[in-house]
Design a protein around this motif. Structure first.
Motif, mmCIF file in Angstrom:
data_model
loop_
_atom_site.group_PDB
_atom_site.id
_atom_site.type_symbol
_atom_site.label_atom_id
_atom_site.label_comp_id
_atom_site.label_asym_id
_atom_site.label_seq_id
_atom_site.Cartn_x
_atom_site.Cartn_y
_atom_site.Cartn_z
ATOM 1 N N TYR A 1 -11.863 7.412 6.347
ATOM 2 C CA TYR A 1 -11.110 7.964 5.218
ATOM 3 C C TYR A 1 -11.960 7.948 3.948
ATOM 4 O O TYR A 1 -12.036 8.942 3.217
ATOM 5 C CB TYR A 1 -9.821 7.157 5.014
ATOM 6 C CG TYR A 1 -9.311 7.187 3.603
ATOM 7 C CD1 TYR A 1 -8.691 8.321 3.089
ATOM 8 C CD2 TYR A 1 -9.464 6.088 2.769
ATOM 9 C CE1 TYR A 1 -8.245 8.352 1.781
ATOM 10 C CE2 TYR A 1 -9.019 6.110 1.471
ATOM 11 C CZ TYR A 1 -8.401 7.238 0.977
ATOM 12 O OH TYR A 1 -7.964 7.271 -0.304
ATOM 13 N N GLU B 1 -10.271 3.405 8.241
ATOM 14 C CA GLU B 1 -10.299 3.326 6.786
ATOM 15 C C GLU B 1 -11.686 3.666 6.244
ATOM 16 O O GLU B 1 -11.818 4.235 5.163
ATOM 17 C CB GLU B 1 -9.838 1.947 6.315
ATOM 18 C CG GLU B 1 -8.356 1.707 6.583
ATOM 19 C CD GLU B 1 -7.808 0.495 5.844
ATOM 20 O OE1 GLU B 1 -8.413 0.074 4.838
ATOM 21 O OE2 GLU B 1 -6.765 -0.029 6.263
ATOM 22 N N GLU C 1 -8.455 2.892 -4.472
ATOM 23 C CA GLU C 1 -7.621 3.852 -5.182
ATOM 24 C C GLU C 1 -7.486 3.511 -6.660
ATOM 25 O O GLU C 1 -7.386 4.408 -7.507
ATOM 26 C CB GLU C 1 -6.240 3.938 -4.522
ATOM 27 C CG GLU C 1 -6.259 4.516 -3.114
ATOM 28 C CD GLU C 1 -6.882 5.900 -3.065
ATOM 29 O OE1 GLU C 1 -6.715 6.679 -4.025
ATOM 30 O OE2 GLU C 1 -7.553 6.215 -2.070
ATOM 31 N N GLU D 1 0.831 -1.209 0.000
ATOM 32 C CA GLU D 1 0.000 0.000 0.000
ATOM 33 C C GLU D 1 0.860 1.251 0.000
ATOM 34 O O GLU D 1 0.599 2.208 -0.737
ATOM 35 C CB GLU D 1 -0.937 -0.011 1.208
ATOM 36 C CG GLU D 1 -2.054 -1.033 1.121
ATOM 37 C CD GLU D 1 -2.886 -1.104 2.385
ATOM 38 O OE1 GLU D 1 -4.020 -1.613 2.317
ATOM 39 O OE2 GLU D 1 -2.397 -0.673 3.452
ATOM 40 N N LEU E 1 -8.033 -0.990 0.297
ATOM 41 C CA LEU E 1 -7.668 0.401 0.077
ATOM 42 C C LEU E 1 -7.123 0.593 -1.341
ATOM 43 O O LEU E 1 -7.471 1.555 -2.032
ATOM 44 C CB LEU E 1 -6.627 0.827 1.121
ATOM 45 C CG LEU E 1 -6.309 2.314 1.235
ATOM 46 C CD1 LEU E 1 -5.919 2.654 2.666
ATOM 47 C CD2 LEU E 1 -5.166 2.694 0.307
ATOM 48 N N ALA F 1 -4.424 8.408 3.244
ATOM 49 C CA ALA F 1 -4.583 6.954 3.211
ATOM 50 C C ALA F 1 -3.308 6.236 3.630
ATOM 51 O O ALA F 1 -3.350 5.203 4.301
ATOM 52 C CB ALA F 1 -5.002 6.509 1.811
ATOM 53 N N GLY G 1 -11.992 -1.887 5.702
ATOM 54 C CA GLY G 1 -10.718 -1.754 5.012
ATOM 55 C C GLY G 1 -10.121 -3.098 4.662
ATOM 56 O O GLY G 1 -10.686 -3.888 3.910
ATOM 57 N N ARG H 1 -13.198 11.215 1.880
ATOM 58 C CA ARG H 1 -12.807 11.347 0.483
ATOM 59 C C ARG H 1 -14.031 11.617 -0.391
ATOM 60 O O ARG H 1 -14.012 12.472 -1.279
ATOM 61 C CB ARG H 1 -12.116 10.064 0.036
ATOM 62 C CG ARG H 1 -11.326 10.164 -1.253
ATOM 63 C CD ARG H 1 -10.671 8.824 -1.521
ATOM 64 N NE ARG H 1 -9.568 8.924 -2.423
ATOM 65 C CZ ARG H 1 -9.668 9.077 -3.738
ATOM 66 N NH1 ARG H 1 -10.870 9.170 -4.269
ATOM 67 N NH2 ARG H 1 -8.606 9.145 -4.506
#
Length: 324
Positions: free
Chosen positions: A83, A80, A158, A10, A154, A57, A269, A87
């Protein structure tokens, strides 16, 4: 897959993503200053958001993996989810600002008929380059995730964000090229109304309309997870199927008849939070219950992946109040 290997993958992917997006954001604002094409400003702002999101992140990936302690008995996996919620809220904010500012520009032109045709050529080249780079970043996220057997939720998020950025930039590029080749003297490019003067704002409004559903869906999903709502029904079904498989596989080893009363699984997450209610026949000591919990945890982890398990022996479902 060891958790530290997942975190390392990550960090590698997010570092590359953050630095690249930061560079694209700066380039986007420079191109906007030269061309005054509103779509490139939106593209630059989204790149800046993606860079900031990657920075956050990268730190949350480490913080959320810390083990449970007396102050955080349930661990930090929900970070997570926070987050992802934050976002989505940032992207929704950009969409709202984009709609307001460009709607004002379009309305002003329709009233005054005063406007200036932007420099579309450079903007089209910029957005084409951004689209190709974002596709490369998507590939990099997926490559790093494959190196850890796709254990990182995660990186999946992304990678999807990078694909979304590529589609946005590619759509802007194609739209700019179409507008640039419109001939003069048509009903859309006359002396009294020239769509080229507001084409960039129209493109932004169309993109905002296409974009708005994604952050709203993300906000609803993560808010549901954080509030404890059953937001992952497919994960619930997977847990129930795994429990049924475990019961069938180990039926001859059990001295008690077990019945799954209720199950709830929530994605956190890299991990899954699972809450089970199980009833049983006869009497069972605390040691026997603890062994059953440990065996259930091991079997579910083998089938589902990293998880935190709460197993309570009860005839009541999770939402019920005993004795109520």
């Amino acid at each position: 897959m060891p958790e530290m290997d997942v975190i390392a993958a990550e960090q590698r992917s997010l570092r590359t993503y953050m630095l690249t997006m930061l560079g694209l954001a700066v380039l986007g604002f420079v191109v906007y200053a030269i061309t005054r094409v509103s779509a490139t400003q939106l593209d630059g702002v989204l790149s800046l958001i993606n860079a900031a999101a990657a920075f956050i992140a990268a730190r949350l990936a480490v913080a959320s993996a810390r083990p449970a302690d007396p102050e955080n008995p349930y661990g930090r996996l929900a970070l997570e989810n926070l987050y992802a919620l934050f976002r989505s809220l940032m992207i929704l904010g950009v969409v709202v600002v984009g709609v307001v500012t460009n709607s004002v520009k379009v309305i002003d032109y329709l009233i005054t008929r005063r406007g200036t045709e932007p420099e579309f050529g450079l903007a089209a080249v910029y957005t084409a380059v951004v689209a190709l780079i974002c596709l490369g970043l998507k590939w990099n996220h997926e490559r790093n995730n494959r190196s850890v057997n796709n254990a990182s939720a995660l990186l999946r998020v992304e990678a999807n964000a990078a694909k979304m950025a590529a589609l946005i930039s590619g759509g802007i590029c194609l739209s700019l090229l179409l507008v640039a080749v419109l001939p003069e003297g048509t009903p859309l490019t006359s002396s009294t109304f020239d769509i080229k003067d507001i084409a960039d704002s129209i493109i932004v409004l169309i993109l905002c309309a296409l974009l708005v559903n994604e952050p709203i869906r993300g906000i609803r999903l993560e808010f549901g997870r954080l509030s404890g709502r059953r937001a992952d029904p497919e994960l619930d079904d997977a847990v129930r199927a795994a429990i049924a498989a475990v019961a069938a596989e180990h039926a001859d080893e059990l001295d008690h008849e077990l019945r799954l009363v209720d199950a709830c699984a929530i994605s956190r997450g890299k991990s899954t939070e699972i809450d089970l209610r199980v009833s049983y026949s006869g009497a069972m000591s605390v040691d026997e219950q603890d062994r059953l919990r440990a065996n259930t945890f091991d079997e579910l982890r083998r089938r589902i992946g990293p998880l935190r398990l709460t197993l309570i022996f009860s005839d009541y479902p999770i939402h019920a109040t005993p004795g109520g």
